[in-house]
Design a protein around this motif. Structure first.
Motif, PDB file in Angstrom:
ATOM      1  N   ARG A  85       0.823  -1.187   0.000  1.00 15.15           N
ATOM      2  CA  ARG A  85       0.000   0.000   0.000  1.00 15.15           C
ATOM      3  C   ARG A  85       0.870   1.254   0.000  1.00 15.15           C
ATOM      4  NH1 ARG A  85      -2.768   0.204   4.898  1.00 15.15           N
ATOM      5  NH2 ARG A  85      -2.990  -2.042   4.643  1.00 15.15           N
ATOM      6  N   MET A  86       1.882   1.200   0.846  1.00 16.50           N
ATOM      7  CA  MET A  86       2.785   2.345   0.992  1.00 16.50           C
ATOM      8  C   MET A  86       3.491   2.646  -0.323  1.00 16.50           C
ATOM      9  SD  MET A  86       3.520   4.328   3.366  1.00 16.50           S
ATOM     10  CE  MET A  86       4.693   5.568   3.774  1.00 16.50           C
ATOM     11  N   SER A  87       4.055   1.587  -0.948  1.00 10.42           N
ATOM     12  CA  SER A  87       4.836   1.824  -2.166  1.00 10.42           C
ATOM     13  C   SER A  87       3.923   2.261  -3.309  1.00 10.42           C
ATOM     14  CB  SER A  87       5.637   0.573  -2.552  1.00 10.42           C
ATOM     15  OG  SER A  87       4.775  -0.528  -2.646  1.00 10.42           O
ATOM     16  N   ALA A  88       2.684   1.744  -3.285  1.00 14.04           N
ATOM     17  CA  ALA A  88       1.731   2.173  -4.312  1.00 14.04           C
ATOM     18  C   ALA A  88       1.477   3.665  -4.207  1.00 14.04           C
ATOM     19  CB  ALA A  88       0.416   1.395  -4.164  1.00 14.04           C
ATOM     20  N   VAL A  89       1.294   4.096  -2.963  1.00 17.33           N
ATOM     21  CA  VAL A  89       1.040   5.526  -2.748  1.00 17.33           C
ATOM     22  C   VAL A  89       2.230   6.355  -3.218  1.00 17.33           C
ATOM     23  CG1 VAL A  89       0.752   7.300  -0.984  1.00 17.33           C
ATOM     24  CG2 VAL A  89      -0.580   5.191  -0.852  1.00 17.33           C
ATOM     25  N   ILE A  90       3.410   5.913  -2.818  1.00 16.66           N
ATOM     26  CA  ILE A  90       4.612   6.668  -3.190  1.00 16.66           C
ATOM     27  C   ILE A  90       4.787   6.700  -4.710  1.00 16.66           C
ATOM     28  CG2 ILE A  90       7.143   6.687  -3.047  1.00 16.66           C
ATOM     29  CD1 ILE A  90       6.815   5.656  -0.184  1.00 16.66           C
ATOM     30  N   ASN A  91       4.555   5.546  -5.323  1.00 17.73           N
ATOM     31  CA  ASN A  91       4.649   5.463  -6.775  1.00 17.73           C
ATOM     32  C   ASN A  91       3.707   6.460  -7.455  1.00 17.73           C
ATOM     33  OD1 ASN A  91       6.672   3.701  -7.470  1.00 17.73           O
ATOM     34  ND2 ASN A  91       5.377   1.906  -7.042  1.00 17.73           N
ATOM     35  N   ARG A  92       2.483   6.451  -6.913  1.00 20.64           N
ATOM     36  CA  ARG A  92       1.485   7.318  -7.529  1.00 20.64           C
ATOM     37  C   ARG A  92       1.925   8.795  -7.414  1.00 20.64           C
ATOM     38  NH1 ARG A  92      -3.762   6.626  -4.789  1.00 20.64           N
ATOM     39  NH2 ARG A  92      -3.090   4.456  -4.846  1.00 20.64           N
TER      40      ARG A  92
END
Lengths: 97, 332
Positions: A85-92
């Motif tokens: 979830r965290m990396s998805a947010v950062i990626n976005r």
């Protein structure tokens, strides 16, 4: 998380094996001192996520084997999920122009 | 939360298995090293290089152990134990000095405890069995032209009791001696002349019979009643359960025993144990100088007050008593 994941995919493993494995799968990018692994293992064991037992290695050496417990497996699931979830947010955030 | 508990338990358990766990750690790290060296040898390194490479990739062995130990047990307790052991070792090394030091400490602490309990008995809680004695104060009067403080007179007491609002109890008492005769034996005994509210105000409840009733302290020789102390009851009357209502001659005048004070109540004179109490109406029997209950000039009785609270003690007290003073002197 790395330790839990390693034990999850490799089964019971001794400290040296875990250190080696982490180094290999990270293509030697993670250049941690192997020594730091042991206090970490202890901490995880105290929390009840892994259990340890003395055993004999493939070439007949006495070694302490660590294995994932039920609670540890659950913890790994949670950590992977929150990491995703965290990396998805950062990626976005990074991709947004 | 559960993990925290687990960790704590684990660490606590580790305290008691330190040696075992230490061996465990040694063995584990040794096995790690051996495996690492073996792997390096297989890669074709010389024995020396294999060893050096293994140590290098491990990092500091002792450092690791230290971090590991901190994580394993409860470092604070462990170091405390270590300090204690060290202290004992030092003490044992110079026994003469140690004994001297311990002796000094023992004497010092002992003396302090003794002095403190003495002070407590005399100054802080001088009257056993009296409730809220921390708010109990002695009230004295002063007279023009006289230095120092004086006692107060009975009319003063009555007026102050009526007009002061800061006290939840206001009592007077006067120490005196008398001849107590029981059967053919007579002895000197110490007692008190008190106001009728004495026992109620002090929160002391007789174990047999009653205390004085309102009004028993007024009049002239009108209420020959007495409350006796527990000690007197036990020693001179053999703990007679039928004691209430019996007559006892005090200074030759028969008094009815109406109550027995509880054990441990000695009255309100520091250093003296009272054996009986009579109401102020009987003053003339025990005091020289005649009947004084109507004489404002006769300052013969000591007053105690219990404050409602400690706040603004001195100012308020003084103001309150001063305010009632003119009224008193106008009437006299």
């Amino acid at each position: 998380m790395l330790v839990l994941k390693t034990l999850d995919s490799m089964g019971p493993m001794h400290g040296f094996g875990i250190a080696l494995r982490i180094q290999q799968v990270s293509d030697d990018l993670l250049q941690l001192n192997q020594g730091t692994l042991y206090p970490a293992l202890l901490r995880i064991e105290q929390r009840g996520w892994i259990a340890s037992k003395w055993g004999v290695s493939e070439n007949n050496r006495k070694a302490k084997y660590y294995s994932l417990t039920h609670a540890g497996r659950k913890q790994l699931g949670q950590e992977v999920e929150s990491w995703d979830r965290m990396s998805a947010v950062i990626n976005r955030v990074l991709r947004t122009t | 939360m559960r993990e925290l508990c687990r960790t704590l338990l684990y660490r606590l358990a580790a305290l008691f298995r330190r040696r075992h766990l230490e061996d465990d750690l040694d063995a584990e790290l040794r096995s790690h090293m051996e495996m690492a060296i073996e792997l390096n040898l297989r890669k074709g390194m010389s024995a020396e290089d294999a060893r050096r490479e293994a140590l290098r990739s491990f990092g500091g062995v002792e450092q690791t152990k230290e971090i590991y130990r901190d994580q394993r047990g409860l470092p604070m307790i462990e170091t405390t134990l270590q300090d204690l052991r060290f202290g004992l070792r030092i003490l044992r090394r110079s026994p003469g000095f140690s004994i001297l030091a311990i002796l000094c400490l023992t004497l010092g602490i002992g003396a302090n405890a003794a002095v403190f309990s003495w002070i407590e008995g005399i100054l802080f809680r001088p009257y056993p069995a009296v409730t809220h004695q921390e708010r109990l104060l002695a009230l004295t009067g002063t007279a023009r032209g006289e230095s120092g403080s004086t006692s107060i007179s009975w009319p003063d007491f009555l007026d102050l009791q009526r007009s002061c609002t800061l006290f939840d109890a206001f009592i007077v008492n006067k120490i005196m001696g008398t001849t107590l005769s029981i059967g053919d034996r007579a002895e000197r005994t110490i007692g008190s002349i008190v106001s009728a509210n004495y026992f109620d105000a002090l929160g002391v409840h007789p174990i047999l019979g009653r205390g004085f009733e309102p009004g028993e302290d007024s009049g002239r020789n009108t209420h020959p009643v007495t409350v006796i102390s527990y000690q007197l009851w036990k020693a001179r009357f053999n703990g007679d359960p039928q004691i209430i209502g019996k007559m006892q001659r005090l200074n030759g005048v028969p008094h009815t025993i109406i109550g027995v004070a509880p054990e441990g109540f000695y009255g309100t004179f520091v250093g003296w144990g009272m054996h009986f109490w009579v109401p102020a109406s009987m003053e003339e029997i025990f005091e020289a100088g005649g009947y004084k209950l109507e004489d404002r000039g006769a300052r013969w009785i000591e007053a105690y007050v219990r404050l409602k609270c400690w706040s603004l003690l001195s100012i308020w007290c003084r103001r309150d008593t001063m305010r009632s003073a003119p009224r008193i002197f106008k009437t006299s």
